[in-house]
Design a protein around this motif. Sequence first.
Motif, PDB file in Angstrom:
ATOM      1  N   MET A  11    -109.959  66.092  30.539  1.00  0.00           N
ATOM      2  CA  MET A  11    -108.595  65.711  30.915  1.00  0.00           C
ATOM      3  C   MET A  11    -108.559  64.260  31.387  1.00  0.00           C
ATOM      4  SD  MET A  11    -105.565  66.631  30.798  1.00  0.00           S
ATOM      5  CE  MET A  11    -105.701  68.367  30.468  1.00  0.00           C
ATOM      6  N   GLU A  12    -109.604  63.828  32.103  1.00  0.00           N
ATOM      7  CA  GLU A  12    -109.652  62.427  32.526  1.00  0.00           C
ATOM      8  C   GLU A  12    -109.708  61.502  31.314  1.00  0.00           C
ATOM      9  OE1 GLU A  12    -111.745  61.829  36.712  1.00  0.00           O
ATOM     10  OE2 GLU A  12    -113.035  62.936  35.335  1.00  0.00           O
ATOM     11  N   GLU A  13    -110.440  61.931  30.294  1.00  0.00           N
ATOM     12  CA  GLU A  13    -110.531  61.135  29.068  1.00  0.00           C
ATOM     13  C   GLU A  13    -109.172  60.995  28.410  1.00  0.00           C
ATOM     14  OE1 GLU A  13    -112.667  61.391  24.662  1.00  0.00           O
ATOM     15  OE2 GLU A  13    -113.365  62.664  26.311  1.00  0.00           O
ATOM     16  N   ARG A  14    -108.412  62.091  28.339  1.00  0.00           N
ATOM     17  CA  ARG A  14    -107.073  62.029  27.749  1.00  0.00           C
ATOM     18  C   ARG A  14    -106.168  61.111  28.566  1.00  0.00           C
ATOM     19  NH1 ARG A  14    -107.336  63.232  22.792  1.00  0.00           N
ATOM     20  NH2 ARG A  14    -105.054  63.247  22.819  1.00  0.00           N
ATOM     21  N   GLY A  15    -106.374  61.113  29.879  1.00  0.00           N
ATOM     22  CA  GLY A  15    -105.550  60.295  30.753  1.00  0.00           C
ATOM     23  C   GLY A  15    -105.822  58.813  30.635  1.00  0.00           C
ATOM     24  N   ARG A  16    -106.937  58.436  30.008  1.00  0.00           N
ATOM     25  CA  ARG A  16    -107.274  57.018  29.862  1.00  0.00           C
ATOM     26  C   ARG A  16    -106.701  56.409  28.585  1.00  0.00           C
ATOM     27  NH1 ARG A  16    -112.356  58.700  32.214  1.00  0.00           N
ATOM     28  NH2 ARG A  16    -113.256  59.019  30.137  1.00  0.00           N
ATOM     29  N   ILE A  17    -106.045  57.203  27.744  1.00  0.00           N
ATOM     30  CA  ILE A  17    -105.487  56.677  26.496  1.00  0.00           C
ATOM     31  C   ILE A  17    -104.226  55.863  26.802  1.00  0.00           C
ATOM     32  CG2 ILE A  17    -104.501  57.269  24.256  1.00  0.00           C
ATOM     33  CD1 ILE A  17    -106.103  59.883  24.384  1.00  0.00           C
ATOM     34  N   PRO A  18    -104.183  54.570  26.459  1.00  0.00           N
ATOM     35  CA  PRO A  18    -102.985  53.767  26.735  1.00  0.00           C
ATOM     36  C   PRO A  18    -101.784  54.319  25.971  1.00  0.00           C
ATOM     37  CG  PRO A  18    -104.861  52.358  26.178  1.00  0.00           C
ATOM     38  CD  PRO A  18    -105.266  53.758  25.848  1.00  0.00           C
ATOM     39  N   PRO A  19    -100.629  54.420  26.612  1.00  0.00           N
ATOM     40  CA  PRO A  19     -99.468  55.020  25.940  1.00  0.00           C
ATOM     41  C   PRO A  19     -98.823  54.126  24.897  1.00  0.00           C
ATOM     42  CG  PRO A  19     -98.858  54.294  28.126  1.00  0.00           C
ATOM     43  CD  PRO A  19    -100.346  54.114  28.022  1.00  0.00           C
ATOM     44  N   GLY A  20     -98.925  52.798  25.084  1.00  0.00           N
ATOM     45  CA  GLY A  20     -98.232  51.890  24.182  1.00  0.00           C
ATOM     46  C   GLY A  20     -96.729  52.005  24.317  1.00  0.00           C
ATOM     47  N   LEU A  21     -96.020  51.448  23.354  1.00  0.00           N
ATOM     48  CA  LEU A  21     -94.563  51.539  23.320  1.00  0.00           C
ATOM     49  C   LEU A  21     -94.126  52.791  22.562  1.00  0.00           C
ATOM     50  CD1 LEU A  21     -93.727  47.814  22.484  1.00  0.00           C
ATOM     51  CD2 LEU A  21     -93.048  49.018  24.567  1.00  0.00           C
ATOM     52  N   PRO A  22     -92.905  53.264  22.785  1.00  0.00           N
ATOM     53  CA  PRO A  22     -92.391  54.388  21.994  1.00  0.00           C
ATOM     54  C   PRO A  22     -92.494  54.093  20.496  1.00  0.00           C
ATOM     55  CG  PRO A  22     -90.933  53.947  23.830  1.00  0.00           C
ATOM     56  CD  PRO A  22     -91.940  52.829  23.818  1.00  0.00           C
ATOM     57  N   ARG A  23     -92.872  55.105  19.731  1.00  0.00           N
ATOM     58  CA  ARG A  23     -93.064  54.936  18.291  1.00  0.00           C
ATOM     59  C   ARG A  23     -91.741  54.636  17.592  1.00  0.00           C
ATOM     60  NH1 ARG A  23     -98.537  55.894  16.888  1.00  0.00           N
ATOM     61  NH2 ARG A  23     -99.574  56.157  18.912  1.00  0.00           N
ATOM     62  N   PRO A  24     -91.766  53.802  16.570  1.00  0.00           N
ATOM     63  CA  PRO A  24     -90.511  53.379  15.930  1.00  0.00           C
ATOM     64  C   PRO A  24     -89.928  54.405  14.971  1.00  0.00           C
ATOM     65  CG  PRO A  24     -92.386  52.324  14.866  1.00  0.00           C
ATOM     66  CD  PRO A  24     -92.946  53.084  16.041  1.00  0.00           C
ATOM     67  N   ASP A  25     -90.691  55.455  14.624  1.00  0.00           N
ATOM     68  CA  ASP A  25     -90.231  56.403  13.601  1.00  0.00           C
ATOM     69  C   ASP A  25     -90.310  57.839  14.090  1.00  0.00           C
ATOM     70  OD1 ASP A  25     -92.970  56.359  13.809  1.00  0.00           O
ATOM     71  OD2 ASP A  25     -93.344  56.576  11.642  1.00  0.00           O
ATOM     72  N   PRO A  26     -89.634  58.181  15.190  1.00  0.00           N
ATOM     73  CA  PRO A  26     -89.758  59.535  15.747  1.00  0.00           C
ATOM     74  C   PRO A  26     -89.058  60.582  14.888  1.00  0.00           C
ATOM     75  CG  PRO A  26     -88.026  58.353  16.883  1.00  0.00           C
ATOM     76  CD  PRO A  26     -88.681  57.364  15.953  1.00  0.00           C
ATOM     77  N   THR A  27     -89.456  61.831  15.093  1.00  0.00           N
ATOM     78  CA  THR A  27     -88.681  62.932  14.515  1.00  0.00           C
ATOM     79  C   THR A  27     -87.264  62.883  15.088  1.00  0.00           C
ATOM     80  OG1 THR A  27     -89.454  64.371  16.296  1.00  0.00           O
ATOM     81  CG2 THR A  27     -90.685  64.442  14.216  1.00  0.00           C
ATOM     82  N   VAL A  28     -86.322  63.435  14.365  1.00  0.00           N
ATOM     83  CA  VAL A  28     -84.934  63.486  14.823  1.00  0.00           C
ATOM     84  C   VAL A  28     -84.679  64.868  15.410  1.00  0.00           C
ATOM     85  CG1 VAL A  28     -82.507  63.344  14.158  1.00  0.00           C
ATOM     86  CG2 VAL A  28     -84.198  61.823  13.089  1.00  0.00           C
ATOM     87  N   SER A  29     -84.278  64.905  16.678  1.00  0.00           N
ATOM     88  CA  SER A  29     -84.066  66.196  17.325  1.00  0.00           C
ATOM     89  C   SER A  29     -82.734  66.811  16.899  1.00  0.00           C
ATOM     90  CB  SER A  29     -84.098  66.049  18.850  1.00  0.00           C
ATOM     91  OG  SER A  29     -82.868  65.541  19.338  1.00  0.00           O
ATOM     92  N   TYR A  30     -82.617  68.078  17.187  1.00  0.00           N
ATOM     93  CA  TYR A  30     -81.381  68.818  16.926  1.00  0.00           C
ATOM     94  C   TYR A  30     -80.195  68.146  17.608  1.00  0.00           C
ATOM     95  CZ  TYR A  30     -78.398  73.023  16.670  1.00  0.00           C
ATOM     96  OH  TYR A  30     -77.396  73.915  16.425  1.00  0.00           O
ATOM     97  N   TRP A  31     -80.430  67.639  18.813  1.00  0.00           N
ATOM     98  CA  TRP A  31     -79.357  67.062  19.624  1.00  0.00           C
ATOM     99  C   TRP A  31     -78.914  65.700  19.098  1.00  0.00           C
ATOM    100  CZ3 TRP A  31     -78.470  71.214  22.286  1.00  0.00           C
ATOM    101  CH2 TRP A  31     -79.534  72.001  22.748  1.00  0.00           C
ATOM    102  N   GLN A  32     -79.813  64.992  18.409  1.00  0.00           N
ATOM    103  CA  GLN A  32     -79.527  63.624  17.962  1.00  0.00           C
ATOM    104  C   GLN A  32     -78.942  63.570  16.552  1.00  0.00           C
ATOM    105  OE1 GLN A  32     -83.712  62.666  18.591  1.00  0.00           O
ATOM    106  NE2 GLN A  32     -83.072  60.933  19.854  1.00  0.00           N
ATOM    107  N   ASP A  33     -78.616  64.694  15.982  1.00  0.00           N
ATOM    108  CA  ASP A  33     -78.125  64.748  14.619  1.00  0.00           C
ATOM    109  C   ASP A  33     -76.696  65.300  14.603  1.00  0.00           C
ATOM    110  OD1 ASP A  33     -77.914  64.755  11.890  1.00  0.00           O
ATOM    111  OD2 ASP A  33     -79.271  66.464  11.564  1.00  0.00           O
ATOM    112  N   PRO A  34     -75.680  64.428  14.474  1.00  0.00           N
ATOM    113  CA  PRO A  34     -75.786  62.989  14.237  1.00  0.00           C
ATOM    114  C   PRO A  34     -75.973  62.212  15.541  1.00  0.00           C
ATOM    115  CG  PRO A  34     -73.494  63.625  14.279  1.00  0.00           C
ATOM    116  CD  PRO A  34     -74.274  64.894  14.444  1.00  0.00           C
TER     117      PRO A  34
END
Length: 479
Positions: A1-24
């Motif tokens: 778990m500590e290893e997973r916690g060391r992964i830098p998050p970066g910026l939000p991805r530019p091509d996310p899935t589209v949720s039910y709520w965001q359509d349209p």
Amino acid sequence: MEERGRIPPGLPRPDPTVSYWQDPPAEIADLRTSLDLPDKADYVIVGSGISGACIAFNISCKQPGASVVVLEARQAASGATGRNGGHTKAASYRSFLDHCVGKEKEFGLDEAMRIARLEYSNIEATHALAKQYQIGCDSTPCDTVDIIYSQTHLDAGKQAIERMREVMGHDDPAAKYRIYDARTTRETFLTPTALGAFEYAAGSLSAYAFAIGVLRLGLAKGMNLQTTTPAESISSSGQAIWRVQTPRGSVTTPNLILATNAYTAHLLPQMQGLIVPLHGQVVAQRPGTGLPRHGLTDTYSFIHETGYEYMITRPPGTPDQGTVIIGGGLWKLPNSGASRYGETRDSVLEPTITSFLRDCTTEYFGSNWGQDNSAGRIVKEWSGIMGASADGLPYVGAMSDMPGLWISAAFNGHGMVWCLNAAEALVEMMTGDGAAQKKLDEWFPRSARMSKDRMGRRFMGRKDLRAPGEAEFGERSRL
């Protein structure tokens, strides 16, 4: 778990899935209030989800005329807020014993009660705000039910509920639960293999539409929203003036607020390992022919020994009434889903979880599900990134030794029972006088405030995935 916690998050991805709520998408999804990015503002908020929206609105109410700029990396409210399961649900009993006195003393009895009451009041305040300002988000206060499939969780839940009733009083709305035996649960909630259930007050809504509605309220008060403007870095001049660098230039402010949740460590490396991204998935399904056409009267959670699912049905009167929205499935992966921590690609779906979520409703409801809809079961599938904290509570307040920098983040997948009140609290911390600060101490949990002590805690996994009071139960309580 500590290893997973060391992964830098970066910026939000530019091509996310589209949720039910965001359509349209909402009309303001790509809004830039001004053609150019302002070069300075009294307040700059990074993040336009429910936290950023509510903070901006509170500032505008407290300080009319103050300049407020909200920066968003992608579309408005396109992060976790626009990707959740539609619940306003606290389940405070699941953490109460960990927060309480006794063998599981973590924060103390008064603090445990303060947390439970805040979570309950946040639900009420969210639906009240939607009603007051007529935000079209299908706000539906209702009961919720936790369907239990683990004797451990059933016994521990009963113990926690009894403790809450004992110390808070049976009439305290935050301590009101109904406990059902196996037979009654199976008959009442259409779940043929349940061991028992806990029912209590909650609600459902479109968090995306709610956040968009609050952003509109802020815009009406002069807020400046800049979408597709990611904050690449932040720096301070040493004179309590902060500079936020974006691809479109920079903006300076004496008050910089990070409402960045899972992505906070990208701008503030000190939070690496303290706020850890958690990749979650949700699916929208057409209900089986055996379920009520208008939807179920309660929202649901299905709780197992090592995890849970959460589910709502869309309320009566909506065009999609009865549609099932269900998320979860982490427990189906090795190590209870540890691989999903540190993962920020909301552009992908995890195949094992996808397969499980598609089929689990027929398992939970059995023959009560009926036949699948003739149009097919699956409507839409999507993913989102939550922010998990090292101690299971959000970080709200001033960053130590960094004047002018504030944070409201790491809501552990429970933003809808924290964010509204956390935003109010943060703005009081920033703008309130001594009397206001003293009043704030009466209702906002001290354990959720940002502090040097909390910066030293170690991330061990999302705390609400264990049974109530399991803080001392060793590895079984961890992810």
